[in-house]
Design an enzyme around this catalytic site. Structure first.
Site, PDB file in Angstrom:
ATOM      1  N   ASP A  85       9.257   2.712  -0.320  1.00  0.00           N
ATOM      2  CA  ASP A  85       8.239   3.365   0.482  1.00  0.00           C
ATOM      3  C   ASP A  85       8.583   3.100   1.944  1.00  0.00           C
ATOM      4  O   ASP A  85       8.330   2.009   2.476  1.00  0.00           O
ATOM      5  CB  ASP A  85       6.865   2.786   0.123  1.00  0.00           C
ATOM      6  CG  ASP A  85       5.744   3.378   0.968  1.00  0.00           C
ATOM      7  OD1 ASP A  85       6.036   3.951   2.026  1.00  0.00           O
ATOM      8  OD2 ASP A  85       4.580   3.235   0.569  1.00  0.00           O
ATOM      9  N   LYS A 128       4.294   9.938   7.996  1.00  0.00           N
ATOM     10  CA  LYS A 128       4.037  10.536   9.306  1.00  0.00           C
ATOM     11  C   LYS A 128       5.219  10.496  10.285  1.00  0.00           C
ATOM     12  O   LYS A 128       5.310  11.343  11.175  1.00  0.00           O
ATOM     13  CB  LYS A 128       2.838   9.837   9.923  1.00  0.00           C
ATOM     14  CG  LYS A 128       2.862   8.307   9.699  1.00  0.00           C
ATOM     15  CD  LYS A 128       1.499   7.730   9.350  1.00  0.00           C
ATOM     16  CE  LYS A 128       1.610   6.328   8.750  1.00  0.00           C
ATOM     17  NZ  LYS A 128       0.450   5.914   8.015  1.00  0.00           N
ATOM     18  N   TYR A 135       0.866  -1.183   0.000  1.00  0.00           N
ATOM     19  CA  TYR A 135       0.000   0.000   0.000  1.00  0.00           C
ATOM     20  C   TYR A 135       0.898   1.227   0.000  1.00  0.00           C
ATOM     21  O   TYR A 135       1.802   1.337   0.832  1.00  0.00           O
ATOM     22  CB  TYR A 135      -0.887  -0.021   1.245  1.00  0.00           C
ATOM     23  CG  TYR A 135      -1.822   1.160   1.376  1.00  0.00           C
ATOM     24  CD1 TYR A 135      -2.963   1.257   0.586  1.00  0.00           C
ATOM     25  CD2 TYR A 135      -1.563   2.171   2.295  1.00  0.00           C
ATOM     26  CE1 TYR A 135      -3.822   2.337   0.709  1.00  0.00           C
ATOM     27  CE2 TYR A 135      -2.416   3.256   2.425  1.00  0.00           C
ATOM     28  CZ  TYR A 135      -3.547   3.333   1.634  1.00  0.00           C
ATOM     29  OH  TYR A 135      -4.407   4.407   1.759  1.00  0.00           O
TER      30      TYR A 135
END
Ligand code: HOZ
Length: 426
Positions: free
Chosen positions: A239, A267, A144
């Site tokens: 990622d 984040k 994802y």
């Protein structure tokens, strides 16, 4: 435990917010029941709207490596807020955080701050396409990379939880440029690259996957991707929204000893505030506007509050790198404890772990890709999740998510968790 107020708040939220939540995994659809509404959090604990104290294993999905409301982060935020919250103009603290990040992460010269991991991955792919002059990308089933159109093809996390790994609304035109491979299947990737010779701009991967539970790359897989990319002029995109500054100062690149061409953060780099970033060598980054032709922008990018929280947390991690080993030790302790109890109870399971990421899959065979992760018994998972919640342990509310341990968790908390598991019936 009582969750009356949470349920009432959820019912009200549903009237005004689609599904009552602003991100689907939170809705508990994978496990049933109503989500817990958080009132506040400190250290390793969440305190919900019904007054329950929960030991937290998601840490806001990764970023709170030092625990909730860490005083260094909170003080930095308070001080910064006194001077204004957003300017849409350059500030010195952006360079300070950029400088620190560049010093911690291998193989990057420059970094561009954005507002989320989604934005970071979306922008990194545009940059990879602009740099290479090629259109197609390869992603892995179950990985994802946020909810940008190109990535909602066999996506993990909430997308798979709700049975729509290929979201309606993504056009055929976009979908055709995203090619799909299986995690840990190097030969499959090679076949795709050779079948689309000179058309692939980038391979994007979670170097340790965390959105189909935690899945660890098998020996030689990521290295094989690196060699293939170098040989074929394809950019390798890591990622590191989950792994960055979590697996070590240099994230997965450092932990695996493998360099990526572009690295994306989320984040974590904002200490839990809404931040993302992407970074690479100057040769690639200088293709970005205003120096280069690849456009990317944002009023809140490099926001002073987000920068101050990120700077406070990364400075602490940089000064105290022993945190990473300590987290990995705690995660191993938890792994052993959970495995012992599940073995005693005769519950079929697999536990995947890397550093401070871990997940429990209720299946017999090894879990190495999306197909094997999907074999997990979801009824068992639901019982496990709700049983633990009843005992005050907050786990990810989906089997397709990783747990993230934080530095505030004590061995007593881990023992309490293992003890809670012992009380469950399967
Ligand atoms: N997609 C996130 C976890 N992989 C969950 C985001 C959220 O619900 O906050």
């Amino acid at each position: 435990m009582i969750y009356q107020r949470s349920s009432a708040l959820f019912a009200e939220a549903k009237q005004y917010i689609p599904g009552g939540v602003n991100s689907p995994v939170r809705a508990f659809k994978a496990v049933g029941g109503d989500p817990v509404f958080v009132k506040k959090a400190k250290g390793a604990y969440l305190y919900d709207e019904d007054g329950n104290r929960l030991i937290d294993y998601i840490a806001s999905w990764g970023p709170l490596i030092l625990g909730h409301a860490h005083e260094l982060v909170i003080n930095a935020l308070i001080e910064k807020a006194k001077n204004g919250t957003s300017f849409g103009m350059p500030t010195e603290i952006e360079t300070e955080l950029a400088k620190l990040a560049v010093s911690m992460v291998p193989n990057i010269d420059k970094i561009r701050f954005v507002n989320s991991g989604t934005e970071a991955c979306m922008s990194a792919v545009r940059l990879a396409r602009g740099y290479t002059g090629k259109d197609k990308i390869i992603k892995f089933a179950g990985c994802y990379h946020g909810h940008s159109d190109s990535f909602l093809i066999q996506a993990g996390s909430g997308a798979v939880t709700f049975g729509s790994p290929n979201s309606p609304g993504v056009t055929q035109g976009t979908a055709k440029d995203t090619l799909l491979a299986d995690y840990n299947d190097l030969e499959g990737v090679k076949t795709l690259v050779y079948a689309n010779k000179d058309e692939i701009a980038a391979i994007i991967i979670e170097p340790i996957a965390g959105n189909m539970g935690c899945i660890v790359p098998t020996d030689g897989f990521i290295n094989g991707l690196r060699e293939l990319c170098t040989k074929e002029g394809v950019l390798l995109l890591f990622d590191e929204v989950m792994t960055g500054f979590r697996l070590g100062r240099g994230g997965a690149q450092e932990a695996l000893g493998i360099k990526a061409d572009i690295v994306m953060f989320g984040k974590v780099i904002g200490g839990g505030l809404p931040v993302g970033a992407f970074a690479a060598k100057s040769e690639i980054m200088d293709h970005l506007a205003p120096d280069g032709p690849v456009y990317q922008a944002g009023t809140l990018s490099g926001n002073p509050l987000a920068m101050s929280a990120g700077l406070a947390m990364l400075t602490e991690l940089n000064n105290r790198p022993e945190v990473f080993q300590s987290l990995a030790d705690k995660t191993q302790y938890l792994h052993k404890g959970i495995a012992k109890v599940l073995n005693e109870k005769g519950v079929a399971h697999q536990i995947n772990r890397y550093g401070s990421m871990i997940s429990v899959h209720f299946t017999d065979g090894p879990v190495v890709d999306f197909a094997s992760a999907a074999k997990g018994n979801n009824d068992t998972f639901k019982n496990y999740f709700h049983g633990m919640l009843e005992k005050g342990i907050y786990l990810p509310p989906s089997a397709f998510e990783s747990y993230f341990l934080n530095d505030a968790l004590s061995y007593e908390d881990l023992d309490e968790t293992i003890k809670a598991l012992r009380t469950l019936d399967f």
